[in-house]
Design an enzyme around this catalytic site. Structure first.
Site, PDB file in Angstrom:
ATOM      1  N   MET A 160       2.375 -10.906   3.828  1.00 40.55           N
ATOM      2  CA  MET A 160       1.138 -10.286   4.314  1.00 40.55           C
ATOM      3  C   MET A 160       0.373 -11.481   4.947  1.00 40.55           C
ATOM      4  O   MET A 160       0.063 -12.694   4.243  1.00 40.55           O
ATOM      5  CB  MET A 160       0.060  -9.814   3.074  1.00 40.55           C
ATOM      6  N   CYS A 173      -9.895  -8.427  -2.708  1.00 39.92           N
ATOM      7  CA  CYS A 173      -8.554  -8.399  -1.641  1.00 39.92           C
ATOM      8  C   CYS A 173      -7.580  -7.660  -2.331  1.00 39.92           C
ATOM      9  O   CYS A 173      -6.662  -6.763  -1.706  1.00 39.92           O
ATOM     10  CB  CYS A 173      -8.231  -9.894  -1.528  1.00 39.92           C
ATOM     11  N   GLY A 178       4.003 -11.555  -7.780  1.00 43.29           N
ATOM     12  CA  GLY A 178       4.056 -12.562  -8.568  1.00 43.29           C
ATOM     13  C   GLY A 178       2.878 -12.987  -9.532  1.00 43.29           C
ATOM     14  O   GLY A 178       2.804 -13.914 -10.009  1.00 43.29           O
ATOM     15  N   CYS A 196      -9.812 -16.625  -1.624  1.00 43.53           N
ATOM     16  CA  CYS A 196      -8.568 -15.739  -1.222  1.00 43.53           C
ATOM     17  C   CYS A 196      -8.427 -15.852   0.236  1.00 43.53           C
ATOM     18  O   CYS A 196      -9.359 -15.273   1.045  1.00 43.53           O
ATOM     19  CB  CYS A 196      -8.627 -14.283  -1.506  1.00 43.53           C
TER      20      CYS A 196
END
Length: 386
Positions: free
Chosen positions: A9, A74, A99, A192
């Protein structure tokens, strides 16, 4: 065995201040992993969606004097919304695997047994047995805090392969699989997809400077100037300039532009023990049964990732918001941050902090005023009697 597809992404389109584009480097790393594992590789771009649903919201929150958490937003809006739908509806996947160090109440096999039919409105989805979110085996890496706003739809179709593993063991697996290039990568830190930039410089690229005064919470004297209340967050050291001692941000007045400061890092003006959230997001879809039954519940709270959990009492309001009362005052509780609640190993969900109770300093001042008024009343009483 289930077939696995790798997806990268891209959510932010910019160079780091050093001039290197980290997303290009991350893309190459992900591509190499998929080549080594011999699995298909796709790239999706959510730059536009990230801008509209996370970053624009972020700027509005800063302008209101709050300090938002982009990592939680996010995950809510991008990874477990747009990406989740792309994986299920476009790639035809049964589930997504990320993850994150987190665990759910369902076994991995269960994920494949309840493929959902698309809903027009995911908020009305009803589940007889909601999936719960739990802390992972490696508590030092626990990332449930960042997942506290994700939907039940997404959680039901998510696998967390690292749930029962420690970071050290994951590195061992990666080394044995020949993924040495990712083992050298540093931990991702900072906002982020924005990286390790100087925050003040970064935010002033997007918001006009609005200079104002640093004002002492104790006596109202001006201690220096700032470039805008949105460059500062509660608890941080204020660059007051020319002051002998360090001053710390304790409050902001968005109407006047004043930022209130106190002379020590643990000043009572920084400590509070009550707050109200906006409508609370419950991971299971509904408020905890104990809270519904008693209108009150004992559990644990944190508003910063990896800070110790603090015992608290939660009260449910009619509008779905909650009042949280802590067992001890905490430093720099901050509007805009998320109040994340836990009961045992379970992450119950979170709500954005929108109102704070009085600080220890305000309570001390009120008490002193009451004492002074009482003493004044006692002194006046003989005259009143005559």
């Amino acid at each position: 065995m289930a077939a696995v597809t790798g997806v990268f992404m891209k959510n932010w389109d910019s160079l780091e201040e050093s001039g290197t584009c980290t997303s290009e480097r991350d893309f190459d790393d992900a591509h190499r992993v998929c080549q080594t594992l011999d699995i298909p590789f796709h790239q999706v771009s959510y730059v536009k969606e990230y801008w509209h649903e996370v970053f624009s919201y972020l700027l509005k929150e800063y302008e209101k004097g709050r300090t938002p958490n982009p990592d939680i937003l996010c995950n809510k809006h991008i990874k477990f919304n747009y990406f989740h739908k792309y994986a299920i509806n476009t790639l035809g996947a049964d589930a997504i695997a990320t993850g994150h160090y987190a665990r759910t109440s369902q076994e991995d096999e269960d994920v494949f047994h309840h493929k959902l039919t698309p809903h027009h409105n995911t908020h009305t989805t009803l589940f007889r047995n909601p999936v719960r979110l739990y802390k992972p085996a490696d508590l030092l890496k626990d990332q449930t805090f960042f997942l506290s706003q994700i939907s039940q739809d997404a959680l039901r179709q998510t696998m967390f392969p690292l749930a029962g593993l420690t970071k050290a063991f994951v590195k061992k697996i990666a080394a044995e699989a020949g993924l040495h290039h990712v083992l050298k990568k540093k931990e991702s830190m900072g906002i982020c997809f924005i990286g390790k930039r100087n925050f003040e410089k970064f935010i002033l690229e997007y918001l006009e400077p609005k200079p104002g005064n640093f004002v002492s919470i104790e006596d109202g004297t001006v201690k220096g100037k700032h470039k805008g209340w949105f460059t500062l967050t509660l608890g941080q050291r204020a660059k007051t300039g020319g002051q002998k001692n360090a001053w710390f941000v304790v409050d902001k007045d968005v109407a006047t532009g004043d930022v209130f400061v106190a002379p020590t890092t643990n000043h009572p003006a920084l400590f509070r023990d009550t707050m109200r959230t906006d409508r609370f997001h419950w991971i299971t879809g509904d408020p905890h049964p104990e809270l519904v039954r008693n209108q009150m519940m004992e559990c644990h709270f944190r508003f910063i990732h990896q800070k110790p959990l603090v015992p608290c009492t939660v009260t449910l309001n009619m509008d779905g918001s909650v009042w949280i009362s802590l067992s001890q005052p905490l430093r720099a509780l901050t509007p805009g941050q998320f109040a994340v609640l836990y009961k045992g190993d379970e992450c119950l969900g979170s709500g954005k902090i929108i109102q704070l109770g009085p600080s220890e300093y305000t309570l001390q001042q009120d008490l002193e005023r009451l004492k002074a008024a009482a003493q004044h009343g006692e002194q006046q009483s003989p005259d009143a009697a005559s």
